[in-house]
Design a protein around this motif. Structure first.
Motif, PDB file in Angstrom:
ATOM      1  N   ARG A  53       0.826  -1.214   0.000  1.00 30.44           N
ATOM      2  CA  ARG A  53       0.000   0.000   0.000  1.00 30.44           C
ATOM      3  C   ARG A  53       0.860   1.264   0.000  1.00 30.44           C
ATOM      4  O   ARG A  53       0.517   2.256  -0.654  1.00 30.44           O
ATOM      5  CB  ARG A  53      -0.956  -0.024   1.198  1.00 30.44           C
ATOM      6  CG  ARG A  53      -2.148  -0.950   1.020  1.00 30.44           C
ATOM      7  CD  ARG A  53      -3.014  -0.979   2.259  1.00 30.44           C
ATOM      8  NE  ARG A  53      -4.219  -1.776   2.069  1.00 30.44           N
ATOM      9  CZ  ARG A  53      -5.391  -1.301   1.680  1.00 30.44           C
ATOM     10  NH1 ARG A  53      -5.535  -0.010   1.434  1.00 30.44           N
ATOM     11  NH2 ARG A  53      -6.437  -2.100   1.539  1.00 30.44           N
ATOM     12  N   ASP A  57       0.502   4.085  -2.811  1.00 29.72           N
ATOM     13  CA  ASP A  57       0.229   5.478  -2.444  1.00 29.72           C
ATOM     14  C   ASP A  57       1.230   6.420  -3.101  1.00 29.72           C
ATOM     15  O   ASP A  57       0.890   7.542  -3.496  1.00 29.72           O
ATOM     16  CB  ASP A  57       0.282   5.657  -0.924  1.00 29.72           C
ATOM     17  CG  ASP A  57      -0.938   5.077  -0.222  1.00 29.72           C
ATOM     18  OD1 ASP A  57      -1.950   4.824  -0.903  1.00 29.72           O
ATOM     19  OD2 ASP A  57      -0.860   4.872   1.005  1.00 29.72           O
ATOM     20  N   LYS A  73      -9.612   1.249  -0.404  1.00 29.75           N
ATOM     21  CA  LYS A  73      -9.380   2.675  -0.599  1.00 29.75           C
ATOM     22  C   LYS A  73      -9.971   3.043  -1.954  1.00 29.75           C
ATOM     23  O   LYS A  73      -9.523   2.531  -2.985  1.00 29.75           O
ATOM     24  CB  LYS A  73      -7.881   2.974  -0.576  1.00 29.75           C
ATOM     25  CG  LYS A  73      -7.528   4.365  -1.078  1.00 29.75           C
ATOM     26  CD  LYS A  73      -6.043   4.470  -1.395  1.00 29.75           C
ATOM     27  CE  LYS A  73      -5.749   5.675  -2.248  1.00 29.75           C
ATOM     28  NZ  LYS A  73      -4.328   5.742  -2.659  1.00 29.75           N
TER      29      LYS A  73
END
Length: 263
Positions: A53, A57, A73
């Motif tokens: 993640r 990101d 997300k």
């Protein structure tokens, strides 16, 4: 929207990051716990997903992310990365190197890129729609299967089938059995890699979630096989989790007929 080489390279870096997080915990203290649904989770599961993640990101902030351990997300691009840091946590906790990290890229809910990564044995299958599947960078293929009798069938565990699904699976077992040779049990996502490389003929599962099967579709189909649900329909984000992997697409109708699900 097509899968680009940059997407493939990112998927490989995600697998690298997950593997680096997993290896220190293998056959070492890993802090296993039981989740609310009764499934196990370890420090390695959480560390691997967190590492992936962080990378997403930084490099694909507009894409959605769905992970087994940390939920969803939302994104803004129509693309979603689906992550299962350790598929086969039970095998991982037992020190069996037949678990894997699953990484998929979905575009408009269709799985277009998939990775099965076995971090201990350093085996990595990458499948992309429109391209062939590779194992360690080398093209790999499923094998021909002339008939169901004598074919090799695998499933993670007979205990995972719901009461109504068990008889259909046993019907497929009966159709594939030859002599004293029955199905293979255990393996989780590793079975699908073996099928993509021509070592197994069939994998049958039920009750899978999106993070369990999304990555498998491009890997198996890019190797010449077929992934579908128990009615023969393609697998998408809306599928219910009844999954078949068939190495030789010529056997699809035979499998569905044996299970009594053909329409």
């Amino acid at each position: 929207m097509r899968v680009t080489q940059a997407d493939i390279d990112l998927a490989a870096r995600l697998a690298d990051a997950a593997g680096a997080a997993i290896r220190p915990y293998f056959r070492a203290p890993h802090g296993v716990e039981t989740k609310a649904d009764g499934s196990p989770v370890t420090l390695a599961d959480r560390a691997a997903e967190a590492a992936m993640r962080r990378l997403l990101d930084a490099e694909a902030p507009g894409d959605g992310v769905v992970g087994e351990e940390y939920g969803e997300k939302p994104g803004v691009t129509g693309r979603r990365w689906v992550l299962d840091p350790i598929d086969g946590t039970h095998s991982f906790t037992a020190g069996r190197a037949i678990f894997g990290t699953l990484i998929a890229l979905l575009v408009d809910d269709w799985p277009l890129l998939g990775v099965i990564d076995q971090a201990i044995q350093h085996e990595r299958w990458i499948g992309v729609v429109g391209r062939g599947t590779t194992l360690g960078g080398v093209p790999t293929r499923t094998r021909a299967c002339a008939a169901l009798p004598g074919s090799i069938l695998a499933t993670s565990s007979p205990h995972y089938f719901a009461e109504t699904d068990g008889p259909r699976f046993l019907s497929l077992v009966a159709a594939t059995a030859s002599g004293r040779m029955g199905p293979l049990y255990g393996g989780d996502c590793y079975n699908y890699g073996l099928l993509a490389s021509g070592h197994l003929d069939l994998v049958c599962e039920s009750g899978l979630k999106l993070h369990d099967f999304a990555a498998l579709v491009p890997v198996v189909e890019g190797a010449g096989g077929r992934m579908c649900d128990w009615r023969g329909d393609p697998l998408t984000a809306d599928s219910t989790g009844d999954v078949l992997a068939i190495g030789d697409p010529a056997r699809v109708d035979d499998v569905l007929e044996a299970m009594g699900t053909i329409v």
